[in-house]
Design an enzyme around this catalytic site. Structure first.
Site, PDB file in Angstrom:
ATOM      1  N   ASP A  59     -12.991  29.272 -12.714  1.00  0.00           N
ATOM      2  CA  ASP A  59     -14.185  29.181 -11.880  1.00  0.00           C
ATOM      3  C   ASP A  59     -14.094  30.289 -10.823  1.00  0.00           C
ATOM      4  OD1 ASP A  59     -16.496  28.062 -10.572  1.00  0.00           O
ATOM      5  OD2 ASP A  59     -15.114  27.202  -9.104  1.00  0.00           O
ATOM      6  N   ASP A 116     -12.366  23.954  -9.069  1.00  0.00           N
ATOM      7  CA  ASP A 116     -12.201  23.116  -7.877  1.00  0.00           C
ATOM      8  C   ASP A 116     -13.436  22.300  -7.526  1.00  0.00           C
ATOM      9  OD1 ASP A 116     -13.855  25.203  -6.863  1.00  0.00           O
ATOM     10  OD2 ASP A 116     -13.148  24.703  -4.830  1.00  0.00           O
ATOM     11  N   ASP A 164     -17.088  21.670 -11.983  1.00  0.00           N
ATOM     12  CA  ASP A 164     -15.988  22.039 -12.874  1.00  0.00           C
ATOM     13  C   ASP A 164     -15.372  20.835 -13.570  1.00  0.00           C
ATOM     14  OD1 ASP A 164     -16.159  24.755 -12.119  1.00  0.00           O
ATOM     15  OD2 ASP A 164     -14.967  24.359 -10.336  1.00  0.00           O
TER      16      ASP A 164
END
Length: 640
Positions: A311, A508, A512
């Site tokens: 991410d 995080d 996600d």
């Protein structure tokens, strides 16, 4: 779930029964009641054998075949042919190994309670010129809700107030707060980062964005392919060899006790014990590095990762906007501009305002007390600082206050993902403060070192805009960049990368969580990341450093290598013992004792996984990593 809970409670009891039975039998012999010892050992063996047989039946119905069959054969044969002592010893070692393995599997594993706890349970609804608190299930489309500062938006809807400032980083990856005006649509799961506003619900809570994310996580966890235990992969071959040697010994000599001795020596305690010991040791060592690995299976998967998906916000970048540069008009010093702007911004609770204040204080500035402050929520603030009339805010806000067009300010567009904060003093533009969410220190080194661990593909998957993703990843060794992704599209990215081998996802945010659950190995930034991602992940980094993944990979590879050494060594010694037993050189009881010696040897070898020694000379300790990051951060600060 109920069966797993029952097994967790029964396993300590199953260890205690054969242990106490073994001691009680020897005590009976010492006291002169040797005739009772065999009966005691039989009674202590049977409960373990019955539970083992039930587990074998359950596993076979699922199509699983493991080393448990060999243990069941050896216990059964020992009981049938009167080798009770050998049977109880095998029962003790088997139940002990199962307990260790269940401890490894249960370490740090929790249910998704934190994800569910983020979902608001109630909402404030306008009704009859007042407010009433209602359950989420009672919200209907068209209801007007009050969203207070800090509240998580409970349902999808449209802004019914003049403006709303939302932190959508957990959903979209956008690090900076987003301003929405009246009539604009907002998503559930975002947090109110500004003043309270009204929201008109557009759908029920069960149909909203955040509820859909939770369902995606649950579906991804259910669909993840189960991974066999490391030891079970050798079960069929080991069973065939064992049965062949035992049958040949019985057939050629006519002595069934030789077959029993072969089965007892073949009891796969080195596999049952050594593997979980090595994995639990690896888990403990990883925890000392601030890496929480949720069980032995996760550690084993981590050792064979071939693709990594990251991410952006909060993972590749810091996840928090920082003051990166100051542009000033002639006659104004950068520190003077920052001090004046930060002094006025003390009166605002806006995230960007607090970032500016923090940036000034980090430089040791003493801030003045503002007066005559007037704030336009989500747009800017004006007031007096040290006698000067000051305006701080977005370009359109400041230009509007100055009575000119935004283009007349003459400010060039910033890099994608940055925020420009204009500052006007005494009716003229004095400068611009530039804020951005920057890459974590040491990111390029981290990505390069991933290749040394056998990673063949590195992919960025973000919900942020394409131009922002492209700017952030410029010059970095990514094989692919995927932007503007929804949570389900992140899951699709994970599945498409799986063709290259086991996939590790690092993230995080709430958005996600489904991808973390779908990946072969999910790694969550747990220090400041969303609780949802920490619950869905297999690994949680308790330190806020992306580089902490590297010691985790090294520990996983070393632990697996040590476990395999124990497996190969244990199997080799067991096969030699089986051959000796087949030729009549070892009795069943002697076989059990020899097996104990083999167990001790492989367990001592497995415990080497606890030693904090790097597997390769190019490793960095956590302190070295932190030191390099501090040095890099200091260099970045000097450039501002």
């Amino acid at each position: 779930m109920l069966l797993q809970d029952l097994q967790q409670r029964v396993r300590p009891v199953l260890v205690g029964i054969p242990a106490l039975g073994l001691l009680a039998g020897f005590l009976a012999r010492l006291l002169g009641y040797g005739g009772l010892a065999p009966a005691i050992w039989v009674a202590a063996t049977i409960p373990v054998l019955l539970v083992l047989l039930a587990e074998i039946v359950t596993s076979l119905r699922r199509g699983d075949f493991g080393l448990d069959v060999v243990a069941a054969l050896s216990m059964t044969a020992a009981l049938i042919f009167g080798e009770e002592l050998a049977a109880v010893v095998v029962a003790l070692m088997y139940s002990g190994g199962q307990y260790l393995e269940s401890f490894a599997e249960g370490r740090a594993r929790r249910e998704m309670t934190a994800l569910l706890s983020r979902v608001p349970r109630t909402a404030m609804r306008h009704r009859d010129d007042g407010l009433e608190e209602i359950a989420l299930d009672a919200i209907d489309a068209g209801d007007r809700l009050l969203i207070r500062r800090g509240d998580v938006v409970p349902v999808d809807g449209t802004v019914a107030s003049r403006v709303a400032v939302l932190d959508e980083s957990a959903l979209t990856g956008e690090a900076l707060p987003v301003q929405h005006r009246a009539g604009e649509a907002v998503m559930s799961g975002s947090a109110n980062a500004g003043d309270a506003f009204d929201l008109t619900a557009s759908r029920r809570a069960s149909d909203s964005t955040f509820a859909g994310i939770i369902r995606l996580v649950e579906q991804a966890q259910r669909s993840r392919a189960p991974m066999a235990r490391l030891a079970d992969r050798y079960a069929m071959g080991f069973l065939v060899v064992t049965v062949a040697i035992a049958s040949a010994a019985w057939f050629l000599t006519g002595d069934p006790i030789r077959a029993v001795a072969v089965l007892v020596v073949a009891t796969p305690c080195p596999l049952i014990l050594a593997v979980p010991v090595a994995l639990v040791s690896g888990l403990s060592r990883a925890a000392r590095h601030g890496i929480l690995i949720k069980g032995g299976k996760a550690l084993e998967v981590m050792s064979g990762i071939r693709a990594v998906v990251l991410d952006k916000t909060g993972t590749l970048t810091d996840g928090r906007p920082r003051l990166v540069s100051t542009e000033v008009a002639p006659g104004i010093e950068p520190d003077e501009l920052l001090m004046i702007a930060a002094s006025l911004e003390q009166a605002s609770h806006h995230t960007i305002a607090q970032t500016i204040v923090a940036g000034a204080r980090a430089r040791g500035m003493t801030l003045a007390t503002p007066s005559d402050v007037a704030e336009t929520p989500g747009e800017g603030v004006e007031g007096r600082v040290q006698g000067y009339h000051v305006i701080v805010g977005g370009l359109s806000f400041v230009s509007g206050k100055l009575g000119i067009s935004e283009t007349s300010l003459g400010i060039a567009a910033g890099t994608p993902g940055s925020v420009m904060v204009a500052v006007a003093i005494e009716g003229r533009l004095a400068g611009v403060l530039v804020l951005a969410d920057e890459l974590r220190a040491g990111t390029e080194t981290f990505l390069a070192r991933l290749r040394t661990f056998g990673v063949e593909r590195i992919v960025l998957a973000t919900g942020d805009r394409q131009d922002v993703a492209r700017e952030v990843t410029r010059g970095l060794p990514f094989d692919a960049v995927r932007a503007d992704l929804t949570p389900d599209q992140k899951v699709t990215t994970i599945l498409s990368e799986r063709k290259n081998g086991p996939v590790m996802m690092i993230g995080d945010g709430v958005n996600d969580a489904p991808a973390l659950a779908a990946a072969d190995l999910g790694v969550a930034m747990g220090s400041r990341g969303a609780a949802a991602s920490a619950e869905a992940a297999d690994v949680v980094l308790l330190v806020d450093r992306l580089n902490a993944v590297l010691p985790g990979l090294e520990i996983a590879r070393r632990s697996r290598r040590i476990a395999l050494e124990s497996v190969y060594g244990g199997i080799g010694l067991s096969v030699l013992g089986m051959i000796a037993a087949a030729f009549g050189h070892i009795t069943p009881v002697q076989g059990a004792l020899i097996q104990e010696a083999i167990d001790i040897a492989v367990i001592l070898n497995a415990l080497r996984a606890l030693q904090d020694k790097p597997a390769s000379g190019h490793s960095l300790s956590p302190d070295q990593i932190a030191g390099r990051e501090r040095h890099s951060a200091a260099q970045n600060a000097n450039l501002v």
